[in-house]
Scaffold this motif. Structure first.
Motif, PDB file in Angstrom:
ATOM      1  N   GLN A  58       1.094  -1.311  -0.112  1.00 11.56           N
ATOM      2  CA  GLN A  58      -0.249   0.342  -0.709  1.00 11.56           C
ATOM      3  C   GLN A  58       0.766   1.196  -0.199  1.00 11.56           C
ATOM      4  N   PRO A  59       1.660   1.587  -1.176  1.00 13.24           N
ATOM      5  CA  PRO A  59       2.350   2.946  -1.221  1.00 13.24           C
ATOM      6  C   PRO A  59       0.937   4.298  -0.476  1.00 13.24           C
ATOM      7  N   ARG A  60       2.116   5.013  -0.132  1.00  8.39           N
ATOM      8  CA  ARG A  60       1.869   6.415  -0.257  1.00  8.39           C
ATOM      9  C   ARG A  60       2.680   7.143  -0.875  1.00  8.39           C
ATOM     10  N   ASN A  61       2.340   7.748  -1.841  1.00  6.48           N
ATOM     11  CA  ASN A  61       3.318   8.501  -2.479  1.00  6.48           C
ATOM     12  C   ASN A  61       3.602   9.705  -2.352  1.00  6.48           C
ATOM     13  N   TYR A  62       4.513  10.280  -2.005  1.00  6.70           N
ATOM     14  CA  TYR A  62       4.772  11.520  -1.532  1.00  6.70           C
ATOM     15  C   TYR A  62       5.423  12.461  -2.915  1.00  6.70           C
ATOM     16  N   SER A  63       5.289  12.253  -3.837  1.00  7.24           N
ATOM     17  CA  SER A  63       5.896  12.691  -5.350  1.00  7.24           C
ATOM     18  C   SER A  63       5.236  13.709  -5.478  1.00  7.24           C
ATOM     19  N   ILE A  64       6.027  14.734  -6.816  1.00  7.46           N
ATOM     20  CA  ILE A  64       5.015  15.692  -6.739  1.00  7.46           C
ATOM     21  C   ILE A  64       4.377  16.084  -7.822  1.00  7.46           C
ATOM     22  N   THR A  65       3.433  16.160  -8.514  1.00  4.69           N
ATOM     23  CA  THR A  65       2.559  15.997  -9.959  1.00  4.69           C
ATOM     24  C   THR A  65       1.918  17.369 -10.316  1.00  4.69           C
ATOM     25  N   SER A  66       2.545  17.253 -11.639  1.00  3.41           N
ATOM     26  CA  SER A  66       1.227  18.882 -11.805  1.00  3.41           C
ATOM     27  C   SER A  66       0.225  18.574 -12.013  1.00  3.41           C
ATOM     28  N   ASP A  67      -0.818  17.483 -11.372  1.00  4.06           N
ATOM     29  CA  ASP A  67      -2.126  17.504 -11.295  1.00  4.06           C
ATOM     30  C   ASP A  67      -2.441  17.984  -9.119  1.00  4.06           C
ATOM     31  N   LYS A  68      -1.042  18.240  -8.927  1.00  2.90           N
ATOM     32  CA  LYS A  68      -1.015  18.495  -7.849  1.00  2.90           C
ATOM     33  C   LYS A  68       0.238  20.039  -7.746  1.00  2.90           C
ATOM     34  N   PRO A  69      -1.160  21.093  -8.268  1.00  5.50           N
ATOM     35  CA  PRO A  69       0.070  22.474  -8.957  1.00  5.50           C
ATOM     36  C   PRO A  69       0.742  22.915  -7.088  1.00  5.50           C
ATOM     37  N   ASN A  70       1.533  23.946  -7.632  1.00 10.06           N
ATOM     38  CA  ASN A  70       1.781  24.757  -6.263  1.00 10.06           C
ATOM     39  C   ASN A  70       2.317  25.831  -7.051  1.00 10.06           C
ATOM     40  N   ASN A  71       2.600  26.885  -6.524  1.00  8.62           N
ATOM     41  CA  ASN A  71       3.008  28.226  -6.869  1.00  8.62           C
ATOM     42  C   ASN A  71       4.454  28.563  -6.836  1.00  8.62           C
ATOM     43  N   VAL A  72       5.635  27.714  -6.632  1.00 10.08           N
ATOM     44  CA  VAL A  72       6.670  26.986  -6.106  1.00 10.08           C
ATOM     45  C   VAL A  72       7.455  27.528  -7.914  1.00 10.08           C
ATOM     46  N   ARG A  73       8.078  28.424  -7.413  1.00 15.14           N
ATOM     47  CA  ARG A  73       8.771  28.626  -8.922  1.00 15.14           C
ATOM     48  C   ARG A  73      10.689  29.417  -8.982  1.00 15.14           C
ATOM     49  N   SER A  74      11.176  29.254  -7.575  1.00 16.08           N
ATOM     50  CA  SER A  74      12.836  29.942  -7.482  1.00 16.08           C
ATOM     51  C   SER A  74      13.064  27.836  -7.336  1.00 16.08           C
ATOM     52  N   GLU A  75      14.600  27.770  -7.306  1.00 15.07           N
ATOM     53  CA  GLU A  75      15.196  26.767  -7.763  1.00 15.07           C
ATOM     54  C   GLU A  75      15.162  27.158  -5.962  1.00 15.07           C
ATOM     55  N   ARG A  76      15.998  27.282  -4.899  1.00 18.75           N
ATOM     56  CA  ARG A  76      16.306  27.517  -3.575  1.00 18.75           C
ATOM     57  C   ARG A  76      14.181  26.852  -3.095  1.00 18.75           C
ATOM     58  N   SER A  77      13.282  27.135  -3.109  1.00 22.46           N
ATOM     59  CA  SER A  77      11.952  26.841  -3.066  1.00 22.46           C
ATOM     60  C   SER A  77      11.410  25.668  -3.759  1.00 22.46           C
TER      61      SER A  77
END
Length: 157
Positions: free
Chosen positions: A33-52
């Motif tokens: 039963q995997p809990r996937n912590y990946s970031i995908t484009s269907d979970k958008p965020n407003n982070v833009r800078s490389e540091r963020s």
């Protein structure tokens, strides 16, 4: 027996977001039963800078016990995939490469070559065993053990 829950982060290129469901389904069919912590484009965020972006990725990698690298023809050249692998290695995470169905045997990211614990083909049993630490070798796409690859000097892509 109830499926074993496992926190994973799947490192991949966003062009393959839609294929991660296949991987999660394969793991579930094999009793995980995997809990996937990946970031995908269907979970958008407003982070833009490389540091963020790096800070956000670290927060998602941290709770995961294993970083799974979804290997396709274009994964090797991804700056972010290599960075995620390096970061997981620094955190002491288990690192498992999985060739995507249809992309077996394609070149792997340089950081994966350096830091992997296991690399397996599209075989649910082998993927689960690799994630659980029961496989610590590289296997070719057919499931046969691969000869050790010579270690080459690490170069950042």
């Amino acid at each position: 027996m109830a499926p074993k829950e496992k926190n994973i982060f799947v490192s991949h290129i966003h062009e393959n977001d839609h294929k991660l469901g296949d991987l999660m389904g394969l793991l579930r069919r094999k009793g995980m039963q995997p809990r996937n912590y990946s970031i995908t484009s269907d979970k958008p965020n407003n982070v833009r800078s490389e540091r963020s972006i790096k800070r956000l990725l670290k927060r998602h990698i941290e709770p995961s016990s294993t970083l799974v690298v979804y290997i396709t023809r274009d994964t090797r050249t991804s700056k972010w995939v290599n960075w995620e692998i390096e970061t997981a290695a620094k955190m002491g995470k288990r690192i498992v490469g999985v060739w995507a169905h249809g992309d077996a045997g394609c070149p792997i990211p340089s950081a994966l070559d350096k830091f992997h614990h296991a690399i397996v083909g599209w075989n649910g049993g082998n993927i689960v065993r690799a994630i659980n630490g029961q496989l610590d070798n590289s296997y070719d796409p057919t499931g046969k053990p691969s000869p050790p690859r010579p270690k080459t000097p690490y170069r950042r892509c």
